[in-house]
Structures are given as C-alpha cells and as structure tokens.
Enzyme design. Structure first.
Site, PDB file in Angstrom:
ATOM      1  N   SER A  42       0.827  -1.169  -0.139  1.00 23.13           N
ATOM      2  CA  SER A  42      -0.053   0.204  -0.052  1.00 23.13           C
ATOM      3  C   SER A  42       1.007   1.204   0.122  1.00 23.13           C
ATOM      4  O   SER A  42       0.419   2.108  -0.604  1.00 23.13           O
ATOM      5  CB  SER A  42      -0.803   0.085   1.343  1.00 23.13           C
ATOM      6  OG  SER A  42      -1.772  -0.945   1.272  1.00 23.13           O
ATOM      7  N   PHE A  60      -2.946  10.423  -0.948  1.00 25.32           N
ATOM      8  CA  PHE A  60      -3.972  10.819  -2.294  1.00 25.32           C
ATOM      9  C   PHE A  60      -5.403  11.109  -1.222  1.00 25.32           C
ATOM     10  O   PHE A  60      -5.776  10.109  -0.753  1.00 25.32           O
ATOM     11  CB  PHE A  60      -4.018   9.773  -3.239  1.00 25.32           C
ATOM     12  CG  PHE A  60      -5.009   9.739  -4.326  1.00 25.32           C
ATOM     13  CD1 PHE A  60      -4.564  10.338  -5.395  1.00 25.32           C
ATOM     14  CD2 PHE A  60      -6.201   9.167  -4.040  1.00 25.32           C
ATOM     15  CE1 PHE A  60      -5.382  10.487  -6.500  1.00 25.32           C
ATOM     16  CE2 PHE A  60      -6.986   9.359  -5.380  1.00 25.32           C
ATOM     17  CZ  PHE A  60      -6.747   9.958  -6.245  1.00 25.32           C
ATOM     18  N   PRO A  74     -15.374  10.921   5.250  1.00 23.04           N
ATOM     19  CA  PRO A  74     -15.927  10.392   6.420  1.00 23.04           C
ATOM     20  C   PRO A  74     -17.339   9.803   5.806  1.00 23.04           C
ATOM     21  O   PRO A  74     -17.808   8.962   6.185  1.00 23.04           O
ATOM     22  CB  PRO A  74     -16.016  11.461   7.440  1.00 23.04           C
ATOM     23  CG  PRO A  74     -14.853  12.161   7.237  1.00 23.04           C
ATOM     24  CD  PRO A  74     -14.748  12.530   5.728  1.00 23.04           C
ATOM     25  N   TRP A 120      -9.115   7.589   5.985  1.00 26.71           N
ATOM     26  CA  TRP A 120      -8.643   6.444   5.664  1.00 26.71           C
ATOM     27  C   TRP A 120      -7.572   6.830   4.451  1.00 26.71           C
ATOM     28  O   TRP A 120      -7.639   6.064   3.534  1.00 26.71           O
ATOM     29  CB  TRP A 120      -9.721   5.472   5.056  1.00 26.71           C
ATOM     30  CG  TRP A 120     -10.912   5.230   5.969  1.00 26.71           C
ATOM     31  CD1 TRP A 120     -12.063   5.588   5.877  1.00 26.71           C
ATOM     32  CD2 TRP A 120     -10.413   4.701   7.368  1.00 26.71           C
ATOM     33  NE1 TRP A 120     -12.795   5.214   7.134  1.00 26.71           N
ATOM     34  CE2 TRP A 120     -11.825   4.505   7.889  1.00 26.71           C
ATOM     35  CE3 TRP A 120      -9.463   4.135   7.832  1.00 26.71           C
ATOM     36  CZ2 TRP A 120     -12.023   4.093   9.004  1.00 26.71           C
ATOM     37  CZ3 TRP A 120      -9.871   3.498   9.308  1.00 26.71           C
ATOM     38  CH2 TRP A 120     -11.132   3.387   9.814  1.00 26.71           C
ATOM     39  N   GLN A 153      -6.487 -37.082   2.506  1.00 30.12           N
ATOM     40  CA  GLN A 153      -7.348 -36.539   1.214  1.00 30.12           C
ATOM     41  C   GLN A 153      -7.932 -35.342   1.543  1.00 30.12           C
ATOM     42  O   GLN A 153      -7.869 -34.363   0.601  1.00 30.12           O
ATOM     43  CB  GLN A 153      -8.609 -37.474   0.714  1.00 30.12           C
ATOM     44  CG  GLN A 153      -7.874 -38.966   0.366  1.00 30.12           C
ATOM     45  CD  GLN A 153      -9.015 -39.915  -0.010  1.00 30.12           C
ATOM     46  OE1 GLN A 153     -10.128 -39.499  -0.004  1.00 30.12           O
ATOM     47  NE2 GLN A 153      -8.560 -41.238  -0.489  1.00 30.12           N
ATOM     48  N   LEU A 198      -3.507 -24.952   9.278  1.00 30.75           N
ATOM     49  CA  LEU A 198      -2.766 -24.708  10.482  1.00 30.75           C
ATOM     50  C   LEU A 198      -3.391 -24.757  11.721  1.00 30.75           C
ATOM     51  O   LEU A 198      -2.749 -24.886  12.433  1.00 30.75           O
ATOM     52  CB  LEU A 198      -1.986 -23.430  10.240  1.00 30.75           C
ATOM     53  CG  LEU A 198      -0.811 -23.222   9.362  1.00 30.75           C
ATOM     54  CD1 LEU A 198      -1.059 -23.311   7.914  1.00 30.75           C
ATOM     55  CD2 LEU A 198      -0.298 -21.845   9.613  1.00 30.75           C
ATOM     56  N   GLU A 226     -10.102   1.026  -2.795  1.00 34.19           N
ATOM     57  CA  GLU A 226      -9.857   1.163  -4.258  1.00 34.19           C
ATOM     58  C   GLU A 226     -11.362   0.629  -5.071  1.00 34.19           C
ATOM     59  O   GLU A 226     -11.237  -0.046  -5.870  1.00 34.19           O
ATOM     60  CB  GLU A 226      -8.539   0.611  -4.860  1.00 34.19           C
ATOM     61  CG  GLU A 226      -7.612   0.739  -3.851  1.00 34.19           C
ATOM     62  CD  GLU A 226      -7.232   2.256  -4.029  1.00 34.19           C
ATOM     63  OE1 GLU A 226      -7.866   3.009  -4.370  1.00 34.19           O
ATOM     64  OE2 GLU A 226      -6.187   2.633  -3.254  1.00 34.19           O
ATOM     65  N   PHE A 278     -26.067   1.912 -10.495  1.00 32.66           N
ATOM     66  CA  PHE A 278     -25.572   2.940  -9.512  1.00 32.66           C
ATOM     67  C   PHE A 278     -26.617   3.661  -9.004  1.00 32.66           C
ATOM     68  O   PHE A 278     -26.588   4.333  -7.675  1.00 32.66           O
ATOM     69  CB  PHE A 278     -24.335   3.436 -10.036  1.00 32.66           C
ATOM     70  CG  PHE A 278     -23.063   2.605 -10.183  1.00 32.66           C
ATOM     71  CD1 PHE A 278     -22.296   2.510  -8.957  1.00 32.66           C
ATOM     72  CD2 PHE A 278     -22.984   2.218 -11.573  1.00 32.66           C
ATOM     73  CE1 PHE A 278     -21.268   1.706  -9.380  1.00 32.66           C
ATOM     74  CE2 PHE A 278     -21.721   1.264 -11.718  1.00 32.66           C
ATOM     75  CZ  PHE A 278     -20.763   1.108 -10.633  1.00 32.66           C
TER      76      PHE A 278
END
Length: 397
Positions: free
Chosen positions: A104, A142, A147, A175, A292, A351, A376, A396
């Site tokens: 990032s 950028f 908010p 952000w 398996q 794991l 993004e 939209f």
C-alpha cells in the site's frame, strides 16, 4: 529422423502452470530484486510491526524502495524507472507477499500520488515533486475518500474557492494511507468549475493529518485523516489537466491494477505456509498433507492462486499494449481479492490453532485482505461496474 524432443521439466509445486515461461530475464530480475529486499528488510520485522500497530521505519523504507526503483516504477522521466506494467505488477506481488501495508505504501506513492502529478500536473509541478518522490525523499498521499463519501466520491464535501489568485480549501478526507508522514497531499475538492485536484504541501497552515489508531487490519501501515481548515494555496497548486471525477478515477485504476497482483502475493504467502505445514505437521501417525481432505484443500488453493496470477499477467500484457479497460481491472480486482481471502481462510484451517499465531503469516494476511477487499472500490462496486458493462444498464442510481 525427427529430432528427439527435449525431456519435459518436472512438475514444480511453486509454479504448477509454468507461468515463469511468460517472463523475460528482465522481469525475473525485477522480481528477484524486490523479493530479496522484502526478505531482508520486511519479513524479519513485520510480525512485530503488525503486533505493535506501527510502521516505525517508513521514511527509511521509502528511501530504500526508491533506491531499488520501486516508487512510480511504471512512470517515465523525472528519475522514474520506466518499467513495464508487468514488472510493476510483479513488484506488487512480492511486496504484498511480505505485507499488504508495504504494498500500500508503494501503491499510494506511485499509482496515486505520483501518477496524479505525472498525468495531470504542469511541467513545473512534475519537476518540483516527482524526482524527490521517486527517490523516496518525499512521501505522498492521495485524498479522495471522505468520512461520509467512499463509494460515491461525486458527493464529496471538501471544497475549494477562489480568493483572488489563490485557492482556499476546506474539508476532511478519511482512511488516507501515508497521510501523517506525507510531504505532499493530492487532494480532490469540489469547485465552481467541478471537481479539481490540488497539490497541498503538508506544512501548509490549516492542514493536519491525525493518524488513525485502533485498526485491526493494515496495522503495519500509516493511515490518517486529512483535515483542511481554510488551507490557502497559490494558483499553481491546481493540477491543470484534471477536470471532473475522471481524474481521480483514472488514478484509482492504476492502484487497482497493482492490487490484482498484490492480492496474489498475500495468497501465495498463505498457500506456501499451509503447504509447508501440511508436509511437516503429523497427526494420526503421518503428515496431515497425506490426508485426502487436506490435499483437496491444497489443490483448490493452488488452482485459484495460479489462475489469479495468470489473470494478472494477462491484464499486465494488455496494460503494456495500451489495451487495458477499466472494466477489466474491476474483473481482476474482484476475482483476485475474493479468491485471495478464500485461500487465506483455507490456509488457516490447515494450520489449525497455529493459524491465528503471528509466528505464521496467515491471520495477518487475512485481516489485511479485509481492507484490500473494500479499498479502491468495494467488491459490490466492482460487481456493479461489470454488471453495467455486461447489460448496458446503470444500477448505481
């Protein structure tokens, strides 16, 4: 007599489709350089940085990334490497295999801040900022998301008004990667002429960038709010070639392309951790990789991982041929981030309890990818981009 065919190479678990055949020697050299840098400078420390929720060496790391040509690497001139988009993608993959926060840092610097200046700036602006950003001397950020406006940037409230020959900016951005350490912020604001971009030196009066704390994702990354309280800028702070929302969206396409590759780096790291664990962890008298169900999980993970890398290669070649469409980038981001998350979650099951430990990379990558999934452009927004492209109908609004 026909020539005897060369013997086929053995199956390579790390490259089951033979995708390395698609790379040139220069591509491999770029990949090797970035992979070695990440192994030396990030992997020994990343678990500690993540646990502490900070990236303490960010300015030094930026200078080192500049030294290996990773900042703005697909741009030309002004000290930029002028690498191919495939090579930039390979770099993103290797960086995110270390950590999404490191990728990032590079993506925001090169694909957002530097690209905005390179594509939309004046010659004077390019000369002022790009050489120092390429070297890592100056970090950029950028400012588009707000908010109350993320997926709908057209509704932004940050505004700029003329005062004589100056511009006065007021508003907030949220952000923002690199915000608290940036020397310049590319800020998008509403004006009487429509949405325009501005270069804001971060030492400007009225500008502040408080760091956002208490994150459970991208913890080894600097994330900030940008506050603009009547920040006065000269007329030449305006990006002259960016008019309307198309400017920032074009920058976002560059960043999204890097994510198509980078997400596969996180997926690869988790797959390799799961594969190694499955070969060595014993239960019921034999390695769990001999069962398996575990082999089925590993096969499905490898399938989606290398399909995603192949997709990234294809989009990269189209980008280098100047044939890549924004809808195709949405295709790549939607698929690869979604599949990377699934690979991480499956690796966690292999794991077992160890999957939640920072001794392994799996949970760190999984939580990071929760942010990558939505920044993004959220998965839903990319679905609607593709839906509109497929049907010709706009959902939209």
């Amino acid at each position: 007599m026909p020539a005897t065919p060369s013997p086929l190479p053995p199956f390579d678990p790390s490259d089951p489709l033979g995708l390395d055949d698609l790379l040139t020697d220069e591509d491999r050299a770029v990949r090797s350089t970035v992979r070695q840098w990440a192994a030396d400078r990030v992997l020994p420390h990343i678990a500690d940085w993540y646990e502490r929720g900070e990236l303490p060496d960010i300015r030094e790391l930026a200078r080192e990334l500049g030294a290996i040509g990773a900042l703005g690497m697909s741009l030309t001139g002004y000290g930029c490497a002028g690498a191919s988009h495939v090579q930039y993608g390979l770099a993103c993959l290797e960086l995110e295999a270390a950590d999404s926060g490191i990728r990032s840092l590079v993506s925001v610097q090169g694909s957002l801040a530097m690209y905005a200046i390179w594509r939309f700036g004046s010659e004077e602006q390019k000369r002022q900022w790009l050489p120092r950003m390429t070297s890592g001397e100056v970090i950029g950020c950028f400012g588009l998301t707000e908010p109350d406006h993320g997926s709908d940037p057209a509704g932004m409230r940050t505004h700029a008004k003329r005062d004589g020959t100056d511009w006065v900016l007021t508003g907030r951005k949220m952000w923002i990667t690199n915000g608290s350490v940036a020397g310049v912020a590319v800020v998008w604001a509403r004006t009487d002429e429509g949405i325009r971009g501005f270069l804001v030196p971060t030492d400007s009066a009225g500008f502040s960038a408080p760091e956002i704390k208490h994150k459970w994702s991208l913890r080894a990354s600097v994330t900030s709010e940008l506050v603009l309280d009547e920040v006065r800028l000269p007329a030449d702070a305006l990006l002259p070639e960016a008019r309307g929302l198309g400017g920032p969206l074009r920058c976002l396409s560059h960043a999204r392309y890097g994510i198509v590759w980078g997400s596969m780096g996180a997926a690869r790291s988790c797959f390799e951790a799961a594969l190694d664990y499955a070969r060595t962890r014993e239960q019921f008298g034999k390695p769990i990789g001999a069962f398996q169900l575990t082999q089925a999980k590993l096969a499905d993970m490898a399938l989606e991982l290398h399909k995603g890398v192949l997709l990234a290669h294809h989009l990269g070649r189209r980008f280098d041929a100047r044939r890549l469409l924004p809808e195709q980038i949405s295709f790549g981001k939607l698929n690869n981030v979604r599949e990377a998350l699934d690979i991480c979650r499956t690796a966690r099951t292999i794991l077992g309890a160890n999957g939640i430990s920072l001794e392994y990379p799996v949970m760190r990558h999984a939580t990071n990818l929760e942010s990558v999934l939505t920044y993004e452009g959220t998965a839903e927004m990319h679905q609607l981009v593709l839906g509109k492209a497929l049907t010709g109908l706009d959902a939209f609004r």
